[in-house]
Scaffold this motif. Structure first.
Motif, short mmCIF file in Angstrom:
data_model
loop_
_atom_site.label_atom_id
_atom_site.label_comp_id
_atom_site.label_asym_id
_atom_site.label_seq_id
_atom_site.Cartn_x
_atom_site.Cartn_y
_atom_site.Cartn_z
N MET A 287 -0.38 15.08 3.68
CA MET A 287 0.16 13.72 3.57
C MET A 287 -0.84 12.69 3.79
O MET A 287 -1.81 12.74 4.36
CB MET A 287 0.97 13.91 5.25
CG MET A 287 1.37 12.54 5.25
SD MET A 287 3.05 12.40 6.38
CE MET A 287 3.42 10.73 6.19
N THR A 288 -0.36 11.63 3.19
CA THR A 288 -1.38 10.41 3.40
C THR A 288 -0.62 9.28 3.82
O THR A 288 0.57 8.87 3.25
CB THR A 288 -1.88 9.88 1.93
OG1 THR A 288 -2.25 10.99 1.24
CG2 THR A 288 -2.72 8.82 1.91
N LYS A 289 -1.07 8.48 4.87
CA LYS A 289 -0.44 7.43 5.48
C LYS A 289 -0.51 6.16 4.70
O LYS A 289 -1.70 5.95 4.30
CB LYS A 289 -0.71 7.38 6.95
CG LYS A 289 -0.60 8.85 7.72
CD LYS A 289 0.60 8.91 8.27
CE LYS A 289 0.93 10.10 9.25
NZ LYS A 289 1.14 10.17 10.69
N ARG A 290 0.34 5.71 4.80
CA ARG A 290 0.29 4.16 3.90
C ARG A 290 0.73 3.06 5.04
O ARG A 290 2.03 2.74 4.87
CB ARG A 290 1.04 4.13 2.63
CG ARG A 290 0.33 5.28 1.69
CD ARG A 290 1.31 4.93 0.46
NE ARG A 290 1.36 6.23 -0.23
CZ ARG A 290 0.23 6.76 -0.94
NH1 ARG A 290 -0.87 6.07 -0.87
NH2 ARG A 290 0.22 8.01 -1.34
N ALA A 291 -0.23 2.48 5.56
CA ALA A 291 0.03 1.41 6.59
C ALA A 291 -0.02 0.13 5.91
O ALA A 291 0.20 -1.12 6.69
CB ALA A 291 -0.81 1.47 7.96
N SER A 292 -0.35 -0.10 4.59
CA SER A 292 -0.71 -1.31 4.37
C SER A 292 0.43 -2.32 4.13
O SER A 292 0.07 -3.57 3.94
CB SER A 292 -1.77 -1.02 2.65
OG SER A 292 -0.59 -0.43 2.11
N PHE A 293 1.56 -1.79 4.04
CA PHE A 293 2.69 -2.59 3.95
C PHE A 293 2.71 -3.76 5.07
O PHE A 293 3.29 -4.68 5.10
CB PHE A 293 3.97 -1.53 3.95
CG PHE A 293 4.40 -1.37 5.43
CD1 PHE A 293 5.02 -1.66 6.47
CD2 PHE A 293 3.77 0.14 5.57
CE1 PHE A 293 5.35 -1.40 7.57
CE2 PHE A 293 4.05 0.58 6.99
CZ PHE A 293 4.94 0.05 7.84
N ALA B 229 3.49 -8.95 7.43
CA ALA B 229 3.06 -9.90 8.39
C ALA B 229 2.65 -11.22 7.75
O ALA B 229 3.06 -12.33 8.10
CB ALA B 229 1.96 -9.37 9.08
N ALA B 230 1.94 -11.09 6.75
CA ALA B 230 1.48 -12.45 5.99
C ALA B 230 2.77 -12.92 5.27
O ALA B 230 2.79 -14.49 5.61
CB ALA B 230 0.45 -11.81 4.75
N SER B 231 3.57 -12.41 4.64
CA SER B 231 4.59 -13.08 4.07
C SER B 231 5.79 -13.73 5.18
O SER B 231 6.31 -14.74 5.21
CB SER B 231 5.57 -12.28 3.22
OG SER B 231 5.88 -10.78 3.90
#
Ligand SMILES: Cc1cc2nc3c(=O)[nH]c(=O)nc-3n(C[C@H](O)[C@H](O)[C@H](O)COP(=O)(O)O)c2cc1C
Ligand code: SF4
Ligand code: FES
Lengths: 177, 236, 446
Positions: free
Chosen positions: B218-224, B229-231
């Motif tokens: 498993m690879t976690k993807r927290a970049s969303f 937050a920015a949008s």
């Protein structure tokens, strides 16, 4: 040139670290010129020698037998190496620690529908209630985490030790590597 | 109006807005500070204490993730003392739970494991506590293995602050603290969980994972999060 | 009349000075008229009519009063910070959580003289510009809660609380909020979270509540005893107050004397009174022909002060210097039947179970330290364990988020400082000199 006396032992492990050691392949031949493998599950010798330069210990301390063994090994070894995650952290053997030895024995030997269920108590050594990493029982000089540590890591660590240096393993291996 | 301030971080001259944290400004200047509970896009809580830094004139250590920069600040992020405390913190986390890297879904991609490597933790000196914690695999897609939980509360925050579901919360206190779903009912029975999976993605270890994954898969993807937050900020 | 309240211990040797407790046990706490009959609410009226907020703060600052809830922060400075903070809404909070084991000073004040606390809060609210306030009291204090609620109602009826008090533009409403008994909820940021209805966990400061407190608004939070000091200061003047006590610690302090001492109970002494005067002249010394060994001040996170330092004056700095602290005023006396390892273990267990669990050093560190102390007391520890214990003390004290974790190692640090030989006896000789710890039971069996 006097050869460095090396021993390897395994306690509660899967022998995977020893396999990884053998995986250094051709380099084994070079090592063979510099070391004297005085004791190992891989060689035929009953008693641990009186004086060993470097001992690699695979496996966690899980039974009364492991305990006696590691104390003896420590007493007769100059540089003791915790070799692989089971020795370093307890790893998989220590998974049973949150439930205790008794419930493991019960589950394995008494709960299944066997003809004459009983916990073996002859010949096999008694389990310790808590599985421990080696350094929790005796002082350890070098830690090589990894499950198993890669052949490259092992070769590096051993070469450094033979050259009289402390291996710097950060960034070469890790828990679970 | 927010002012721009100048400060020194590890002898580097840095500039930042006064509403930025020491951590944010350090990262902007390429200075990495170890951290676990902080995650860009979530409210910082200062809980793990890994990002503690020395700030001249304060006499005590302050978390870089919650401390705002100020004009003339002199920050040290990597003294021998801080490295020692950080190593102990990592050791405490390993000793507190049941972290068995070799059988974990995120083996090789775990923030706790990475921190151990980075900080030179090659064994745990303090006694392991071996708590007894039950896995919750009642959810159809995800599972919680609290043995691997470091109580960073990222899941609690992402669920409350970003998804707005507030399924996750904390229960008990001290060494018995634990993350729970709803009022400590099985995750699979939760009527607040939207199955968005954000909690799983932000979890730094293998405590929250997708079902059907084997060791190290498993690879976690927290970049969303940062994007979201920015949008949101733009939209305001 | 309901004067079933505790006053101070008798004062045979003239060592006490009752300022905070001047009415305790003497007036009916459930009758506002009784309070007014001894001059109650006159000070507040005077202040509202004739002083500006800035003048009030000036008086408090000049009095040298410091917070009685633990840290000893200058009260005038805190008030002026809140007064200056931007915000149309400001709050005032009274900390009546009193979670230290063995402490009952604040409880006694709230039960014996609730109006005194309210009047202090009114003056404070006027000074900082707060219009709403809360008294946070632990639910284990039902009588205090009942009396405070009753007192608020009476004050409202008399027009002392509410809108445009005494015909001035000043308005204030007060409410009582109950704490569920967690020690950490006495920590100001956790307390505020609890009032807001959230989990009672501390948060990093800054920002301090004075700048961002309840619902993000500037909030003044002071201790019960701190508020109870306000009326006499404004009534008698800042100079009068500043003439009592020591150079940097002004006024009196209420202590709860307990443990191995002839007379246990509440006392109020001028700052700078020595521990010897408190223990022998007021407390009547150690009973049963035993000898004095140590005194724990500052509650579970304070320190043990040994007999060698019995002439230490009680003030903020002197107590700190000998490795303890003022805290909120608990004072537990120990004689030679106490084992200091056992004492440290007892206090650490308290901090461990009361740790909120938010930050790693306190959550895990206190549990680890407790485990090591247990090992020492059972005679299973090595010198390596002791070294690890000392490492943990240092780390937990310096890296924990709030005062609970930061101070949790204090009992261990102070007993190690003064009674290291007792630790050594447990570790090396496997004996407990006081025959308290399990190691000595093993010895007896052997
Ligand atoms: C763990 C912990 C518990 C505390 N408990 C109390 C308490 O019960 N009562 C109190 O007045 N202050 C307590 N404090 C101190 C408060 O955080 C705060 O400093 C105090 O209420 C401020 O009031 P003062 O300036 O009048 O002393 C506690 C602090 C900590 C860290
Ligand atoms: S120091 Fe202890 S009580 Fe304070 S925030 Fe950390 S865990 Fe909670
Ligand atoms: S990252 Fe700052 S305290 Fe955890």
């Amino acid at each position: 040139m006097t050869r460095t006396k090396i021993a390897t032992v395994w306690l509660d492990g899967c022998s995977g670290c020893h396999m990884s050691f053998l995986d250094i392949d051709g380099a084994l031949l070079d090592l063979a010129d510099r070391i004297d493998l005085v004791y190992s599950p891989l060689v035929d010798r009953k008693d641990f020698p009186d004086s060993v330069d470097i001992t690699l210990v695979e496996g966690a301390v899980s039974s009364e037998d492991d305990l006696a063994k590691i104390r003896k090994v420590r007493a007769h070894t100059r540089t003791l190496v915790a070799f692989g995650d089971c020795a370093v952290t307890g790893n998989v053997p220590a998974l049973r620690n949150s439930v205790g030895a008794e419930s493991v024995l019960r589950r394995v030997y008494l709960e299944p529908d066997l003809h004459a269920p009983q916990v073996p108590n002859l010949v096999v050594p008694a389990l310790l209630n808590v599985v421990k990493p080696v350094h929790a029982v005796v002082p350890v000089d070098v830690f090589i985490p990894g499950c198993p540590p890669s052949a490259k890591t092992i070769l590096y660590a051993l070469t450094e030790l033979l050259d009289g240096r402390m291996p710097d393993l950060s960034n070469r291996t890790r828990f679970g590597a | 109006m927010t002012r721009v301030v100048t400060l020194k971080i590890d002898d580097i001259d840095a500039t930042g807005r006064e509403d930025e944290t020491v951590l944010e400004v350090a990262l902007e200047h390429g200075i990495q500070i170890p951290r676990l509970c902080a995650l860009e896009g979530l409210t910082p809580v200062g809980a793990c204490r890994l990002c503690l830094v020395e700030i001249e004139g304060t006499g005590r250590l302050l978390p870089a993730c919650t401390t705002r920069v100020a004009e003339g600040m002199v920050v040290k992020t990597n003294s021998e003392r801080l490295r020692k405390y950080r190593r102990m913190t990592i050791e405490m986390l390993f000793a507190e739970g049941n972290h068995v890297c070799s059988v974990c879904v995120v083996n090789g991609r775990c923030e706790l494991q990475d921190l151990a490597v980075r900080l030179g933790v090659d064994h745990i000196r303090i006694p392991y506590l071996y708590p007894k914690r039950a896995v919750d695999a009642s959810h159809e897609r995800f599972a919680l293995d609290p043995n691997r939980c470091v109580l960073c509360t990222r899941c609690v925050r992402v669920c409350g602050e970003i998804e707005g579901a507030h399924t996750w919360d904390l229960m008990s206190r001290g060494i018995d603290s634990a993350v729970i779903t709803d009022l400590h009912t099985p995750w699979g029975e939760s009527d607040t969980c939207t199955t968005c999976g954000k909690c799983v993605q932000v979890c730094p270890t293998g405590a929250l994972f997708e079902k059907g994954m084997a060791v190290g898969e498993m690879t976690k993807r927290a970049s969303f999060l940062a994007t979201l937050a920015a949008s949101r900020e733009d939209g305001r | 009349m309901a004067i079933d309240t505790v006053g101070a211990l008798p004062d045979e040797n003239g060592k006490q000075r009752l300022i905070v407790l001047e009415h305790a046990g003497k007036i009916d706490p459930e009758d506002i008229e009784a309070y007014m009959a001894v001059g109650g609410y006159a000070t507040c009226s005077d202040v509202l009519q004739s002083m500006t907020p800035a003048e009030v703060i000036e008086q408090i600052r000049n009095s040298g009063l410091r917070g009685r809830g633990g840290a000893g922060y200058p009260v005038g400075l805190k008030w002026s910070t809140v007064a200056k903070a931007h915000g149309s809404q400001k709050y005032i909070v009274c900390n009546g959580d009193e979670g230290d084991p063995g402490a009952f000073m604040d409880r006694s004040i709230m039960e014996a003289d609730p109006h005194r606390v309210l009047e202090g809060m009114m003056i404070a609210a006027y000074a900082v510009g707060a219009s709403r306030g809360y008294l946070y009291v632990r639910a284990e204090y039902p009588l205090a809660i009942k009396r405070l609620k009753h007192a608020i109602k009476q004050a409202e009826k008399h027009g002392l609380l509410g809108i445009n008090i005494s015909g001035t533009p000043f308005s204030l409403s007060l409410q009582v909020r109950l704490g569920a008994g967690a020690f950490v909820c006495g920590e100001e940021t956790a307390l505020l979270a609890s009032i807001e209805g959230r989990r009672g966990q501390p948060r990093p400061r800054p920002p301090y509540p004075a700048e961002s407190g309840l619902w993000g608004c500037p909030t003044l939070i002071n201790n019960v005893e701190t508020y109870a000091n306000i009326v006499p200061i404004l009534r008698e003047g800042a100079e009068w107050f500043a003439s009592i006590g020591t150079e940097r610690s002004k006024g009196t302090k209420v202590f709860a004397l307990s443990g191995r001492i002839a007379r246990t109970g509440m006392i109020e002494v001028p700052m700078g009174t020595t521990l010897r005067e408190i223990i022998y002249d007021i407390g009547g010394g150690i009973p049963d022909g035993r000898t004095f060994k140590a005194v724990q001040t500052g509650g579970p996170s304070g320190g043990c002060i040994p007999a060698a330092h019995i002439d230490t004056p009680v003030d903020y700095e002197s107590l700190k210097q000998v490795g303890s602290m003022m805290g909120s005023g608990g004072m537990i006396v120990m004689d030679d039947s106490s084992c200091m390892v056992d004492v440290a273990k007892y206090f650490l267990e308290f901090c461990m179970t009361e740790s909120c669990g938010k930050c790693v050093p306190c959550r895990v560190g206190t549990a680890q330290m407790y485990g090591l102390l247990e090992k020492i007391s059972e005679g299973r520890a090595s010198l390596d364990d002791l070294a690890l214990l000392e490492d943990l003390c240092d780390m937990v004290a310096n890296t924990s988020l709030c005062g609970l974790g930061q101070a949790a190692p204090n009992p261990v640090i102070s007993t190690l400082r003064y009674f290291r030989d007792e630790y050594m006896a447990h570790i090396v000789d496997k004996t407990c000199p006081a025959h308290v710890c399990p190691v000595s039971r093993k010895e007896a069996v052997r």
